[in-house]
Enzyme design. Structure first.
Site, short mmCIF file in Angstrom:
data_model
loop_
_atom_site.label_atom_id
_atom_site.label_comp_id
_atom_site.label_asym_id
_atom_site.label_seq_id
_atom_site.Cartn_x
_atom_site.Cartn_y
_atom_site.Cartn_z
N GLY A 16 2.02 -10.09 15.52
CA GLY A 16 2.16 -8.73 15.01
C GLY A 16 1.26 -8.47 13.81
N VAL A 18 1.91 -7.74 10.57
CA VAL A 18 2.23 -8.50 9.36
C VAL A 18 2.02 -9.99 9.59
CG1 VAL A 18 4.04 -9.08 7.69
CG2 VAL A 18 3.80 -6.73 8.49
N ARG A 112 18.02 -9.13 3.06
CA ARG A 112 17.66 -8.66 1.73
C ARG A 112 18.88 -8.30 0.87
NH1 ARG A 112 13.05 -4.32 3.45
NH2 ARG A 112 11.33 -5.80 3.84
N CYS A 151 8.00 -2.37 1.41
CA CYS A 151 6.66 -2.15 0.87
C CYS A 151 6.59 -1.00 -0.11
CB CYS A 151 5.66 -1.95 2.01
SG CYS A 151 6.15 -0.72 3.24
N GLU A 204 14.19 4.51 5.02
CA GLU A 204 13.34 4.21 3.86
C GLU A 204 13.96 4.74 2.56
OE1 GLU A 204 9.30 2.50 3.16
OE2 GLU A 204 10.77 2.48 4.78
N LYS A 207 16.88 2.62 1.34
CA LYS A 207 16.45 1.37 0.70
C LYS A 207 16.01 1.60 -0.73
CE LYS A 207 14.73 -0.52 5.10
NZ LYS A 207 13.51 -0.88 5.86
N HIS A 245 0.19 2.63 -0.03
CA HIS A 245 1.28 3.58 -0.30
C HIS A 245 1.10 4.16 -1.70
CE1 HIS A 245 3.03 2.42 3.37
NE2 HIS A 245 4.09 1.76 2.95
N ASN A 332 0.19 -1.86 1.17
CA ASN A 332 1.51 -2.08 1.77
C ASN A 332 1.59 -3.31 2.66
OD1 ASN A 332 -0.19 0.04 3.14
ND2 ASN A 332 1.20 -0.42 4.83
N THR A 333 0.52 -3.72 3.34
CA THR A 333 0.63 -4.91 4.20
C THR A 333 0.20 -6.18 3.48
OG1 THR A 333 -1.58 -4.76 5.20
CG2 THR A 333 0.20 -3.50 6.25
#
Length: 376
Positions: A16, A18, A112, A151, A204, A207, A245, A332-333
């Protein structure tokens, strides 16, 4: 640290977006040696070069093309695994590996919010790794799980941390403009996002508002994290940007600072990873841009001595509703995903959680520059 002394690591979900970033960032790493790539059952047993549609700038590392993808299960030849799994599979796979003695540094959201699992930004809350001993005792695991945040949360909290330490944050209002890569390669159809802004990203805002910032900036009392007491209001939007971002942030404090006080707090910020010289820690954790029109994703997402790992801030102004407002930007990645987990692992290694002795300062840590020159 010579190559024979390197810690053997694996990547879960290596095909993938990430997972590929993990693979890329581990090339030439001074402490870690990639030894195994794992994938879902439909790709297990295939060559990495056949199963993986390489999405990053530059070619797939040639020596990895013929590696056979392995099952995500105990028995893989490594001590540490980096997880790039979706939260559903991560819930089962990560627990099985941790129970079997593996260290799991996870980018997934599955664990998390568990009270005994550290949610880490090494510059912000390195003391939260104390949860690991509690986690092992309570769950009976030989290994453990440590996670990095979402992220969008990562760079918000990174920018806020020195301000919270100095002035005490009470309210945060944030509007994010998030890159399409945050949704994965097939996550946002091009016909939906081109010439458009999508004002919704599933889960999002929850979070950012009530889960991650308060845990990250909370106090570890030796038994649990006492959540930080401030409120966050978030509007999260997907915009037609590939990586990076950007967020517009307004903040109220318990002790109102001047703009110069805020600038000084950022300029004098020297958190633990920078003092220790961890390999993936940039020289400047926070970089302030003076220009009126910066930061910008295309211009600033790779800022810093370790490209993509720095939080960039700018446009600091007085706020007529709260106290101050500014922009923050981060890749972000890289820092928001794979790089965050990688820096977590470096902190754990330096603190003796991967076998070796705890290192007191950077003089005891063998550091060379990681190979990151080709990231987009």
């Amino acid at each position: 640290m010579n190559s024979q002394a390197k810690i053997r690591v694996g990547v879960l979900g290596a095909t993938g977006a990430v997972g590929q970033r993990f693979v890329q960032m581990l090339q030439g790493h001074p402490w870690f040696e990639l030894s195994v790539l794992c994938a879902s059952p439909r790709n297990t047993g295939k060559r990495y070069g056949d199963a993986c549609n390489w999405l990053l700038r530059g070619d797939m590392p040639a020596h990895l093309r013929d590696w056979v993808l392995e099952e995500m299960a105990p028995g893989i030849d490594c001590q540490l695994v980096f997880s790039a799994l979706p939260s559903g599979p991560a819930r089962t796979v990560e627990a099985e590996l941790a129970a079997a003695g593996y260290v799991v540094c996870s980018n997934a959201s599955a664990y998390r919010y568990e009270p005994d699992v550290p949610l880490l930004i090494p510059e912000v809350n390195p003391e939260h790794i104390g949860l690991i001993d509690l986690q092992r005792r309570q769950r009976g695991w030989e290994g453990f799980i440590a996670t990095n945040p979402n992220c969008s949360t990562t760079h918000l909290v990174s920018a806020i941390h020195p301000l919270h330490e100095a002035f005490g944050v009470t309210k945060i209002f944030v509007v994010t403009m998030q890159a399409v890569s945050g949704g994965g390669y097939t996550g946002v159809p091009s016909m939906d996002v081109i010439d458009n802004v999508i004002p919704y990203i599933g889960a999002e805002e929850e979070k950012m508002e009530s889960r991650e910032p308060q845990k990250l900036l909370g106090q570890f009392d030796g038994q649990a994290v006492q959540m930080a007491d401030f409120v966050v209001s978030a509007h999260c939007n997907r915009v037609p940007v590939r990586n990076g971002h950007l967020a517009a942030v307004s903040v109220e404090f318990a002790r109102r600072p001047s703009l110069e006080d805020v600038r000084r707090a950022w300029a004098e910020y020297e958190p633990l990873p920078q003092r220790m010289g961890l390999p993936s820690a940039p020289d400047e954790a926070i970089l302030y841009r003076e220009e009126a029109d910066r930061p910008q994703p295309r211009m600033d997402r790779l800022a810093g001595s370790v490209p993509g790992m720095t939080t960039v801030v700018g446009r600091l102004r007085a706020d007529p509703l709260l106290h101050v407002k500014f922009l923050t930007l981060g890749h972000n990645t890289i820092r928001g995903a794979a790089g965050g987990s990688l820096l977590n692992a470096e902190l754990l290694a330096a603190q003796g959680y991967l076998g070796g002795q705890k290192q007191a300062d950077s003089d005891q840590l063998p550091v060379t520059e990681p190979v990151l020159a080709t990231v987009p």
